[in-house]
Design an enzyme around this catalytic site. Sequence first.
Site, PDB file in Angstrom:
ATOM      1  N   LYS A  39      73.684  62.344  78.852  1.00 26.31           N
ATOM      2  CA  LYS A  39      73.675  61.276  79.855  1.00 26.31           C
ATOM      3  C   LYS A  39      72.862  61.734  81.062  1.00 26.31           C
ATOM      4  O   LYS A  39      72.931  62.898  81.464  1.00 26.31           O
ATOM      5  CB  LYS A  39      75.119  60.952  80.240  1.00 26.31           C
ATOM      6  CG  LYS A  39      75.299  59.735  81.134  1.00 26.31           C
ATOM      7  CD  LYS A  39      76.784  59.482  81.355  1.00 26.31           C
ATOM      8  CE  LYS A  39      77.043  58.239  82.182  1.00 26.31           C
ATOM      9  NZ  LYS A  39      78.485  57.990  82.360  1.00 26.31           N
ATOM     10  N   SER A  57      79.369  53.476  81.498  1.00 24.09           N
ATOM     11  CA  SER A  57      78.036  53.736  82.007  1.00 24.09           C
ATOM     12  C   SER A  57      77.217  54.671  81.110  1.00 24.09           C
ATOM     13  O   SER A  57      76.036  54.887  81.362  1.00 24.09           O
ATOM     14  CB  SER A  57      78.144  54.350  83.406  1.00 24.09           C
ATOM     15  OG  SER A  57      78.890  55.569  83.387  1.00 24.09           O
ATOM     16  N   SER A  71      83.822  55.117  80.738  1.00 19.00           N
ATOM     17  CA  SER A  71      82.374  55.152  80.551  1.00 19.00           C
ATOM     18  C   SER A  71      81.901  55.824  79.273  1.00 19.00           C
ATOM     19  O   SER A  71      80.721  55.734  78.931  1.00 19.00           O
ATOM     20  CB  SER A  71      81.699  55.820  81.754  1.00 19.00           C
ATOM     21  OG  SER A  71      81.748  54.974  82.870  1.00 19.00           O
TER      22      SER A  71
END
Length: 559
Positions: free
Chosen positions: A109, A184, A208
């Site tokens: 990420k 996210s 997330s």
Amino acid sequence: MSVFFKSISSGNPVKKGDAEDQLKKIGVSLDSKDSDDYDLLLAAVHDVAQHISDLPDYQPVPDTKRYPRENIRRPTQQEQDLGNAWAHKFLIQGNQDGGAMAKKTVTLKDCIAVAGVPQFFGSDAFPAWTPSTDATVVTRVLDAGADIVGTSVCENFCNSTASFTSAQGTVENPHRTGYSAGGSTSGGAALVGSGKVDVAIGTDQGGSIRVPSSLCGCVGFKPTHGLVPWTGFTSGDAVDDHAGTITRTVADNAACLDAIAGYDDIDDRALGAGEPGSHGLVEFLTSYSPGANKTRPLAGFKIGVLKEGFYNDFVQPEVKEAVLNAVRKFEQLGASVQEVSVPAHLEGPAVWTVQQRISGALTILGQAHGRRGLGLTEFEHARLPWTSENFQKLFPSTQNTVINGLYLTDKFPGLYSKTMNIGRQIRDAFDRALRECDVLVMPTTPFVAPRHGRRGTPRQCFEPTIGLTVNTAVFNVTGHPALSLPVGFAPAREDHTVALPVGMQIVSGRWQEKRIFQVAHAWETAFDWRSCRCMVEEAQHDDLNEKVQYAVEVSPVVA
């Protein structure tokens, strides 16, 4: 003291009245006869701060000779996948002698530090910053033999469960263009769900990892708070945030968690996480699977169906039925299934909201404190101080966090501390329930992937994701491990001809990752989630709800 005062530099910027001006910010004042002394003391502390500022920083030095970074680049549109899933592409080859993750490809990420790789953090409010160190998880997956092939897009400041908020572009759901991949950790889940990479390492401060995993048909795991060091992460406040894994299979998830779990002598949250390499998750799965009883691998297990996780206004009927169908299959594996009630579950979203808004605002403003860990000072310098110009570039969800956090701090003194207390109360309630059951299950998300939202008014930006974290955020508050397992398909709310993945969340006691993996692996081994489709007709909803509600009311309940 007077000798120290005389040593204050002549170029010190503190001037008469500065101490008083600082106190005006919180609505208090000084006795005027003391004002000069406090100005002098403020000048002294300025010199101390300047001295610290001038010292060289102290960050872990990555082994770039052993693990060189090759061909770092912002991918062209021709190199992109699933809209805009990649932040940067590159190659770092892992341990050539092999390991538990040998030959696996990993994406990180875009809030995880990789030395030499620019990081966007999903934003264009400030220029991409370039870390000089690697996050602990980077070194650990490389040591385990995996190849890191890039960073994947995250949502704006990791502050949304949609996949259209990143300044780097929209990420598409691998099962249907035009629908959300969740957030996210949007890019990572989309890339894993599409088969482009084997593993994504992400962060989860309210869902997330689990939300995008549910929407994209992946196995997403938020482990016990602190099991994986948070060293080298920029995503959120340490009180809620967790590092975790997204894969296509439970076995791959266990292998990655084996590699990255354990204390790293930096992150104080991981003090109880044990030694790196000591968790034996893969060995555990291998030793019990398929087990002595191949047809009943979960004999003796108690599965608790969390009543509050199924009954709220957000749960889509087809999602409810798909998860209940998956739960019934546990009985075929030898487990017993019973209804469980934890009313405190319903307070989780509210507690999380206050906690995250206050701590999140302080983090965004560069004022987070209270943890022993690695400070990513380059990141702080890249984004601070805030100006009207760069604040306007933030997505509404991030702006809203700052506004909410400042307001709550101002109007509700002590409220943050109270959320910590009530959060512990909710944790204890789940611990009591988990003394009666091995795991609790519920839908990961209350509905399948929505269509992408649009960048209109702040309210329009929020609408597609309202309610997505009703079952996930509470476990960021309590710190319990929680895994999202794909268990079938259900129709899109906007178009019943579109089938999208459904995730079942499996939760167990803190530090009980093995128990979750055993349950998830047994289900995954016995059943093919891709063949499980729940397309309940609208006319059947009321009758179905009545039957399921009756089952809840007459089943055993754990207080």
